[in-house]
Write a protein that holds these residues in place. Sequence first.
Motif, PDB file in Angstrom:
ATOM      1  N   ILE B 245     -31.567 -12.724 -29.004  1.00  0.00           N
ATOM      2  CA  ILE B 245     -30.958 -14.000 -29.383  1.00  0.00           C
ATOM      3  C   ILE B 245     -32.005 -14.990 -29.876  1.00  0.00           C
ATOM      4  O   ILE B 245     -31.710 -15.940 -30.590  1.00  0.00           O
ATOM      5  N   TYR B 247     -34.519 -16.378 -32.123  1.00  0.00           N
ATOM      6  CA  TYR B 247     -34.925 -16.266 -33.522  1.00  0.00           C
ATOM      7  C   TYR B 247     -36.447 -16.295 -33.671  1.00  0.00           C
ATOM      8  O   TYR B 247     -37.043 -15.492 -34.370  1.00  0.00           O
ATOM      9  N   VAL B 320     -24.650 -17.870 -26.964  1.00  0.00           N
ATOM     10  CA  VAL B 320     -24.049 -18.958 -27.737  1.00  0.00           C
ATOM     11  C   VAL B 320     -22.729 -19.309 -27.094  1.00  0.00           C
ATOM     12  O   VAL B 320     -21.954 -18.444 -26.729  1.00  0.00           O
ATOM     13  N   ASP B 321     -22.482 -20.593 -26.927  1.00  0.00           N
ATOM     14  CA  ASP B 321     -21.256 -20.961 -26.242  1.00  0.00           C
ATOM     15  C   ASP B 321     -20.652 -22.217 -26.842  1.00  0.00           C
ATOM     16  O   ASP B 321     -21.348 -23.088 -27.348  1.00  0.00           O
ATOM     17  N   ARG B 331     -23.337 -33.396 -39.060  1.00  0.00           N
ATOM     18  CA  ARG B 331     -24.099 -32.483 -39.886  1.00  0.00           C
ATOM     19  C   ARG B 331     -23.323 -32.116 -41.163  1.00  0.00           C
ATOM     20  O   ARG B 331     -22.100 -32.071 -41.185  1.00  0.00           O
ATOM     21  N   HIS B 337     -28.461 -25.267 -38.998  1.00  0.00           N
ATOM     22  CA  HIS B 337     -27.859 -25.544 -37.702  1.00  0.00           C
ATOM     23  C   HIS B 337     -28.331 -24.519 -36.675  1.00  0.00           C
ATOM     24  O   HIS B 337     -28.349 -23.325 -36.929  1.00  0.00           O
ATOM     25  N   TYR B 338     -28.750 -25.031 -35.528  1.00  0.00           N
ATOM     26  CA  TYR B 338     -29.143 -24.130 -34.449  1.00  0.00           C
ATOM     27  C   TYR B 338     -28.060 -24.177 -33.400  1.00  0.00           C
ATOM     28  O   TYR B 338     -27.870 -25.201 -32.757  1.00  0.00           O
ATOM     29  N   PRO B 339     -27.334 -23.088 -33.218  1.00  0.00           N
ATOM     30  CA  PRO B 339     -26.233 -23.131 -32.275  1.00  0.00           C
ATOM     31  C   PRO B 339     -26.740 -23.415 -30.867  1.00  0.00           C
ATOM     32  O   PRO B 339     -27.819 -22.952 -30.486  1.00  0.00           O
ATOM     33  N   SER B 340     -26.003 -24.197 -30.116  1.00  0.00           N
ATOM     34  CA  SER B 340     -26.445 -24.487 -28.761  1.00  0.00           C
ATOM     35  C   SER B 340     -26.087 -23.306 -27.874  1.00  0.00           C
ATOM     36  O   SER B 340     -25.117 -22.596 -28.095  1.00  0.00           O
TER      37      SER B 340
END
Lengths: 124, 486
Positions: B245, B247, B320-321, B331, B337-340
């Motif tokens: 997960i 990156y 990812v949630d 945005r 975008h960096y998913p939280s």
Amino acid sequence: MKLSTYNFLTSMAIKGVKVGFPLKLTINKKEEVESEFNPTFIERLLPKLDWAAIYGAAQVAELADDIPPTQPENIGENELLLQKLHHLLFEIDVLEGQLECPETGRIFPITDGIPNMLLNEDEV
Amino acid sequence: MTKLWRKYILWFAQEHVDFRISEFESIVKMFGIQFRPVTEQTLKPFWLVEFPDEKTALLYASRSIALRAIFELYAHSNKFSQFHERLRAHVTGNKDELATYFRPDTSFKITVETYNKHFSQREKIEKIETMDYLPIEGPVNLKNPLVEWWYIEFWGLDPTAVPPEPEEILFGRLLAHGQRHLIKELSLKQRKFIGNTSMDAQLSLLMANQAMVQEGDLVFDPFVGTGSLLVSAAKWGGYVLGADIDYMMVHARCRPSRISQKIREKDESIRANLKQYGCADRYMDVVVADFSNPLWHPRISFDCIITDPPYGIREATEKVDAKANSKDSTRTDDMVHYPSTSHYSLQSLYGDLLEFAAKHLRLGGRLVCWLPFHREDYNPEMVPHHNNLTLVANSEQRLTGNTSRRLLTYEKHSQYSVVGATQVPVATPSEDFRDRYFNSALESRKERRMRKAEQRELGRAEMELRGKVPSDGRAKKCELNKARFN
């Protein structure tokens, strides 16, 4: 990303997507890497692959002349085809490009040869 | 038929003792080796095992990481007199067969190995001389002998209670060494790309043996990190694929772990690691992906899944949630975008892992993974289980005083059917490993800091009593730094 890996990936994690396969491949930059030809490994791998997606990848990689549109029988005896498959599946490395979900059009970028399959919070 | 079987001495390194038996079992199963144990397979470093022939014995040694060396047994006993009698009988009884080793042109060497008791060089030579009845005719060659015999005395395992007589006296011909040289060859010290959680070479090789990785296998690690498990799998001939997960980790752009290194070098990557060990052809790909979501085509099946999931201590457990968010999004579409991510509990992580293995392993394929736990609340019940998988090995490695991890090996024995029909809920520890690790240690971090400070204060007071002036380390350092800049 090698084109063998392309054959494994789906976008079924996206909410509402059922199959998510094959993804639509775009190649912006690719590299040819030499690797050792191992016919046994390819034969073992073939049943795990989807031929239509192999053929699709060959078209995008401009190698469609090498690969027949449908899977021929007794492929194990066709050394020449195995070699061409080896070249297509293991020696083409997609450095920059993208994968597109066939159902939603969501785009997964490929950067430095690594596809990013992460989804955003609102998509899972 | 029985007469053809030979006895062999297996000499193991006394390290990761708990892993030895399962490694042996995995290797004999992988090669379909027949064997008969002679001595009980205990924790002792010397085992006696019967194999059908020398080829089989060598095949086993060609893969074992726990094994130091393998010998063809000539004689063994727990009494000196009986040992010499037996050795004499063996040499005369197998005269024709052993003749090649006792020819005048066969150079030789005898090594004396004693376990748990030290002998001087002189005493060792004396021991060799007790075997003067051996019909040796060739010259001594210590560097490069044609035949190497080993005389071994085993003096028990407890260094505080060495028995008066050795527990076992063994003599045999060296056949081959195990694969322990690979531990050095694949050492993390020289590896191109490592991270905080890279698995050490020995354990990753052991894991690949547990997974029975063979030439042409497709191996997958869903929590690939720096790819340390892929290295050992590729070394044994597996084609390796990984996902993670993180990156920055997958792209080798995360913070370096080496103290001497400020930034990552440009050419660091998992592929570079494989290239370093001559396995570049075995590298399939790595993908940035979240394990909690399905990604792989249902048709794909792996021969082995080897993984070290994050425990939440050195590496966060994440997925990812979706989070409830009432704020309007600011945005735009072209923004990166960096998913939280949110916490991925160990319970659901292992549940997903076993479910994934049940789906994506071939029949007979293996899943090898680590499970962290607190020693005091371990019971076999808490090991996760799945209807399609059998637990074939479970070995413990101590981490700290009260924490451990277990290497679990599962084998897929039946075809996966639809969720709900066969799946059994996975039983994992109710509390998260991380919470226990940080919150219920014997003493909290604050307590420890205060205790250490108190100790320092006591030491300082004692020094003053003795008339010594304690130097102020901090002030000294400040002075030095100031001097440097002036």
